[in-house]
Design a protein around this motif. Structure first.
Motif, PDB file in Angstrom:
ATOM      1  N   ASP A 227     -11.846 -19.134  38.749  1.00 50.61           N
ATOM      2  CA  ASP A 227     -11.707 -19.473  37.334  1.00 50.61           C
ATOM      3  C   ASP A 227     -13.021 -20.008  36.763  1.00 50.61           C
ATOM      4  N   ALA A 228     -13.704 -20.857  37.535  1.00 48.70           N
ATOM      5  CA  ALA A 228     -14.974 -21.426  37.071  1.00 48.70           C
ATOM      6  C   ALA A 228     -16.032 -20.340  36.895  1.00 48.70           C
ATOM      7  N   PHE A 229     -16.117 -19.433  37.867  1.00 49.25           N
ATOM      8  CA  PHE A 229     -17.087 -18.341  37.749  1.00 49.25           C
ATOM      9  C   PHE A 229     -16.739 -17.434  36.575  1.00 49.25           C
ATOM     10  N   ALA A 230     -15.453 -17.160  36.383  1.00 49.83           N
ATOM     11  CA  ALA A 230     -15.041 -16.289  35.279  1.00 49.83           C
ATOM     12  C   ALA A 230     -15.410 -16.911  33.934  1.00 49.83           C
ATOM     13  N   ALA A 231     -15.216 -18.210  33.787  1.00 47.47           N
ATOM     14  CA  ALA A 231     -15.572 -18.879  32.536  1.00 47.47           C
ATOM     15  C   ALA A 231     -17.078 -18.798  32.296  1.00 47.47           C
ATOM     16  N   GLN A 232     -17.854 -19.002  33.353  1.00 43.10           N
ATOM     17  CA  GLN A 232     -19.316 -18.908  33.239  1.00 43.10           C
ATOM     18  C   GLN A 232     -19.735 -17.481  32.884  1.00 43.10           C
ATOM     19  N   GLU A 233     -19.129 -16.491  33.541  1.00 44.21           N
ATOM     20  CA  GLU A 233     -19.455 -15.093  33.268  1.00 44.21           C
ATOM     21  C   GLU A 233     -19.064 -14.710  31.844  1.00 44.21           C
ATOM     22  N   ARG A 234     -17.925 -15.222  31.371  1.00 45.58           N
ATOM     23  CA  ARG A 234     -17.491 -14.951  29.996  1.00 45.58           C
ATOM     24  C   ARG A 234     -18.508 -15.513  29.002  1.00 45.58           C
ATOM     25  N   ALA A 235     -18.919 -16.749  29.210  1.00 49.18           N
ATOM     26  CA  ALA A 235     -19.899 -17.371  28.307  1.00 49.18           C
ATOM     27  C   ALA A 235     -21.220 -16.607  28.319  1.00 49.18           C
ATOM     28  N   ASP A 236     -21.665 -16.200  29.500  1.00 48.17           N
ATOM     29  CA  ASP A 236     -22.905 -15.430  29.614  1.00 48.17           C
ATOM     30  C   ASP A 236     -22.792 -14.087  28.888  1.00 48.17           C
ATOM     31  N   ALA A 237     -21.651 -13.421  29.056  1.00 44.63           N
ATOM     32  CA  ALA A 237     -21.457 -12.109  28.425  1.00 44.63           C
ATOM     33  C   ALA A 237     -21.411 -12.234  26.905  1.00 44.63           C
ATOM     34  N   ILE A 238     -20.744 -13.260  26.406  1.00 45.28           N
ATOM     35  CA  ILE A 238     -20.680 -13.454  24.958  1.00 45.28           C
ATOM     36  C   ILE A 238     -22.066 -13.748  24.404  1.00 45.28           C
ATOM     37  N   ALA A 239     -22.825 -14.550  25.122  1.00 45.10           N
ATOM     38  CA  ALA A 239     -24.190 -14.858  24.678  1.00 45.10           C
ATOM     39  C   ALA A 239     -25.074 -13.607  24.687  1.00 45.10           C
ATOM     40  N   ARG A 240     -24.883 -12.760  25.679  1.00 41.46           N
ATOM     41  CA  ARG A 240     -25.705 -11.564  25.834  1.00 41.46           C
ATOM     42  C   ARG A 240     -25.284 -10.452  24.866  1.00 41.46           C
ATOM     43  N   LEU A 241     -23.971 -10.217  24.741  1.00 41.89           N
ATOM     44  CA  LEU A 241     -23.461  -9.092  23.954  1.00 41.89           C
ATOM     45  C   LEU A 241     -23.100  -9.465  22.523  1.00 41.89           C
ATOM     46  N   GLY A 242     -22.753 -10.707  22.320  1.00 39.49           N
ATOM     47  CA  GLY A 242     -22.182 -11.128  21.049  1.00 39.49           C
ATOM     48  C   GLY A 242     -20.669 -11.078  21.150  1.00 39.49           C
TER      49      GLY A 242
ATOM     50  N   ALA B  31     -18.799  -7.534  20.338  1.00 46.72           N
ATOM     51  CA  ALA B  31     -18.949  -6.504  21.375  1.00 46.72           C
ATOM     52  C   ALA B  31     -18.180  -6.889  22.630  1.00 46.72           C
ATOM     53  N   TRP B  32     -18.179  -8.175  22.958  1.00 47.11           N
ATOM     54  CA  TRP B  32     -17.462  -8.628  24.152  1.00 47.11           C
ATOM     55  C   TRP B  32     -15.962  -8.411  23.984  1.00 47.11           C
ATOM     56  N   VAL B  33     -15.430  -8.761  22.816  1.00 50.70           N
ATOM     57  CA  VAL B  33     -14.001  -8.564  22.549  1.00 50.70           C
ATOM     58  C   VAL B  33     -13.655  -7.088  22.614  1.00 50.70           C
ATOM     59  N   GLU B  34     -14.510  -6.251  22.051  1.00 47.59           N
ATOM     60  CA  GLU B  34     -14.253  -4.804  22.073  1.00 47.59           C
ATOM     61  C   GLU B  34     -14.227  -4.267  23.504  1.00 47.59           C
ATOM     62  N   LYS B  35     -15.126  -4.760  24.353  1.00 44.71           N
ATOM     63  CA  LYS B  35     -15.135  -4.337  25.758  1.00 44.71           C
ATOM     64  C   LYS B  35     -13.834  -4.728  26.450  1.00 44.71           C
ATOM     65  N   GLN B  36     -13.362  -5.942  26.218  1.00 38.30           N
ATOM     66  CA  GLN B  36     -12.111  -6.388  26.830  1.00 38.30           C
ATOM     67  C   GLN B  36     -10.942  -5.538  26.328  1.00 38.30           C
ATOM     68  N   ARG B  37     -10.954  -5.233  25.045  1.00 38.67           N
ATOM     69  CA  ARG B  37      -9.891  -4.413  24.462  1.00 38.67           C
ATOM     70  C   ARG B  37      -9.898  -3.006  25.075  1.00 38.67           C
ATOM     71  N   THR B  38     -11.083  -2.438  25.248  1.00 39.78           N
ATOM     72  CA  THR B  38     -11.204  -1.103  25.843  1.00 39.78           C
ATOM     73  C   THR B  38     -10.715  -1.103  27.293  1.00 39.78           C
TER      74      THR B  38
ATOM     75  N   ASP C 277      -7.053  -6.085  40.430  1.00 40.43           N
ATOM     76  CA  ASP C 277      -8.337  -6.787  40.253  1.00 40.43           C
ATOM     77  C   ASP C 277      -8.817  -6.679  38.808  1.00 40.43           C
ATOM     78  N   ALA C 278      -8.685  -5.500  38.224  1.00 34.70           N
ATOM     79  CA  ALA C 278      -9.113  -5.305  36.832  1.00 34.70           C
ATOM     80  C   ALA C 278      -8.270  -6.137  35.880  1.00 34.70           C
ATOM     81  N   VAL C 279      -6.979  -6.243  36.151  1.00 36.91           N
ATOM     82  CA  VAL C 279      -6.105  -7.063  35.315  1.00 36.91           C
ATOM     83  C   VAL C 279      -6.517  -8.533  35.402  1.00 36.91           C
ATOM     84  N   ILE C 280      -6.789  -8.990  36.608  1.00 40.70           N
ATOM     85  CA  ILE C 280      -7.232 -10.381  36.788  1.00 40.70           C
ATOM     86  C   ILE C 280      -8.527 -10.628  36.030  1.00 40.70           C
ATOM     87  N   GLU C 281      -9.460  -9.692  36.127  1.00 42.24           N
ATOM     88  CA  GLU C 281     -10.738  -9.843  35.400  1.00 42.24           C
ATOM     89  C   GLU C 281     -10.495  -9.962  33.890  1.00 42.24           C
ATOM     90  N   ILE C 282      -9.620  -9.144  33.355  1.00 39.13           N
ATOM     91  CA  ILE C 282      -9.321  -9.211  31.920  1.00 39.13           C
ATOM     92  C   ILE C 282      -8.651 -10.527  31.573  1.00 39.13           C
TER      93      ILE C 282
END
Length: 186
Positions: free
Chosen positions: A75-90, A93-100, A176-181
Motif C-alpha cells: 500500500d505504501a509503495f502504491a501510494a508513492q507510485e501514484r503520487a509520482d505518476a500524477i506528478a509526471r503525467l498530470g 492523464a493519470w486518471v485516463e490511464k486508470q480508466r483505460t 494483479d492488474a485489478v489490485i494495481e488499479i
C-alpha cells in the motif's frame, strides 16, 4: 515507512513459517528502495512486494503476520507510485490511464461465464471455473460501480483446482492488474 519486521512472531513445533533471513533481507531492501537509498539490484515496487515469496521453514516467521505487513508495505509503495505518476503525467492523464486499464479488465470479465480465460487441457489442472467466474463477477461490479470487493479480498483470493480449468497465469495476471488499479485509485 515504519519498521515492519522487528515484531514478527515465530511459529513453534512442527509448524512452518517464512524463512526469517529472506523476509528480513527483502524488507530491508524494500525500506531502502522506499526511502530512495541506493540498493543492490532492482528497486522494489508495489508489484515486487505483491510477488515476493519466501521459503517455508520450521520456526520461521508467522505467515499471516508477514503477509499482513507485506500488504501494508505494498500500500505504501502504491501510494508513492501514484503520487509520482500524477506528478509526471498530470492528474488528467493519470486518471485516463486508470480508466483505460479498468475498461480492458471489464471487457475481459464481460465475456460469457466459462469463457473468460483460456482453459488448460482436460488432463491438466487449472483454477476451478465456477469459482473464478464468481470472483470475476464481483470484480466486474466493483469496476462498474465501485462496490462489492476490497483490495484485501482480491489479494487473498484462492481457487480450488479442476481438470480443464482456467489457466492460472491469466487469472493471476488479471488479479494483479485489478489490485494495481484498486491501489492506484486509493
Amino acid at each position: 515507512m515504519e519498521p515492519v519486521h522487528d515484531s514478527f512472531r515465530r511459529v513453534h513445533g512442527r509448524e512452518k513459517g517464512y524463512e526469517p533471513a529472506e523476509v528480513d533481507a527483502f524488507l530491508d531492501r524494500a525500506r531502502a528502495s522506499f526511502e530512495m537509498e541506493t540498493t543492490d539490484g532492482e528497486p522494489v515496487t508495489a508489484a515486487a512486494v505483491r510477488d515476493a515469496s519466501f521459503a517455508l521453514v520450521r520456526g520461521g516467521y508467522s505467515v499471516a503476520a508477514v503477509d499482513a505487513a507485506l500488504g501494508r508495505v505494498e500500500d505504501a509503495f502504491a501510494a508513492q507510485e501514484r503520487a509520482d505518476a500524477i506528478a509526471r503525467l498530470g492528474a488528467r492523464a493519470w486518471v485516463e490511464k486508470q480508466r483505460t486499464d479498468a475498461q480492458e479488465i471489464l471487457d475481459r470479465l464481460s465475456r460469457p461465464p466459462r469463457n473468460r480465460f483460456d482453459r488448460v487441457s482436460a488432463i491438466r489442472y487449472g483454477y476451478r471455473v465456477e469459482e473464478v467466474d464468481l470472483v470475476a463477477d464481483k470484480i466486474a461490479r466493483y469496476l462498474a460501480d465501485g462496490t462489492g470487493v476490497s483490495v484485501e479480498q482480491v489479494r487473498s483470493v484462492a481457487f480450488r483446482m479442476q481438470r480443464g480449468g482456467y489457466r492460472e497465469v491469466q487469472v493471476d495476471a488479471l488479479l494483479d492488474a485489478v489490485i494495481e488499479i484498486m491501489l492506484a485509485v486509493g
